[in-house]
Design a protein around this motif. Structure first.
Motif, PDB file in Angstrom:
ATOM      1  N   TYR A   1       0.835  -1.198   0.000  1.00  0.00           N
ATOM      2  CA  TYR A   1       0.000   0.000   0.000  1.00  0.00           C
ATOM      3  C   TYR A   1       0.869   1.247   0.000  1.00  0.00           C
TER       4      TYR A   1
ATOM      5  N   PHE B   1      -5.407   5.550   1.656  1.00  0.00           N
ATOM      6  CA  PHE B   1      -4.600   4.389   1.304  1.00  0.00           C
ATOM      7  C   PHE B   1      -4.821   4.098  -0.175  1.00  0.00           C
TER       8      PHE B   1
ATOM      9  N   ILE C   1      -3.877   1.180  -3.326  1.00  0.00           N
ATOM     10  CA  ILE C   1      -3.432  -0.165  -3.662  1.00  0.00           C
ATOM     11  C   ILE C   1      -3.539  -0.311  -5.170  1.00  0.00           C
TER      12      ILE C   1
ATOM     13  N   LEU D   1      -8.821  -3.235   6.024  1.00  0.00           N
ATOM     14  CA  LEU D   1      -7.368  -3.412   5.943  1.00  0.00           C
ATOM     15  C   LEU D   1      -6.843  -3.757   7.324  1.00  0.00           C
TER      16      LEU D   1
END
Length: 132
Positions: free
Chosen positions: A35, A42, A44, A64
């Protein structure tokens, strides 16, 4: 919006791997992912043919877990949030550039818009342990 303590922010920045949980048809799916944390979000990167991408398209609610287990103290952060998909545009370009700078695996196998989406996660709740 969730606010992180200075110690939680340090923990987030000191790590780069977490577990991402998605769900489809009431079936959970958990995978380890790298990440990027930027501007309280965040990010990804994924591929189009993954279960996590398919699940997020159907249900943007995710969780998460960032954790470190050591003999002298376990530490972790559990987050619940909502995912948004970026496939192109200025946000995609900015976050991709940050991924490229941070991760060697991105530099070794770069991609362009519409080749691999970026998932943005807005955190709506959190809990932590061992971070003080």
């Amino acid at each position: 919006m969730v606010h992180f303590t200075p110690k939680e922010l340090e923990f987030i920045k000191d790590n780069e791997c977490c577990r991402l949980a998605t769900s489809s048809d009431d079936k959970p799916h958990v995978v380890p992912v790298s990440y990027l944390f930027h501007a309280d979000q965040f990010y990804i990167a994924t591929d189009y043919n993954t279960k996590k991408f398919s699940n997020i398209k159907k249900n943007p609610n995710i969780s998460l877990v960032i954790d470190v287990y050591k003999q002298n103290g376990n530490r972790g952060l559990t987050l619940q949030g909502v995912a948004r998909i970026y496939e192109q545009g200025p946000i995609f370009a900015d976050i991709y550039s940050r991924f490229y700078q941070k991760f060697e695996w991105v530099r070794n196998d770069p991609w362009k818009e519409y080749e691999a989406p970026i998932i943005e996660i807005t955190v709506i709740s959190k809990s932590s342990w061992g971070i003080n």
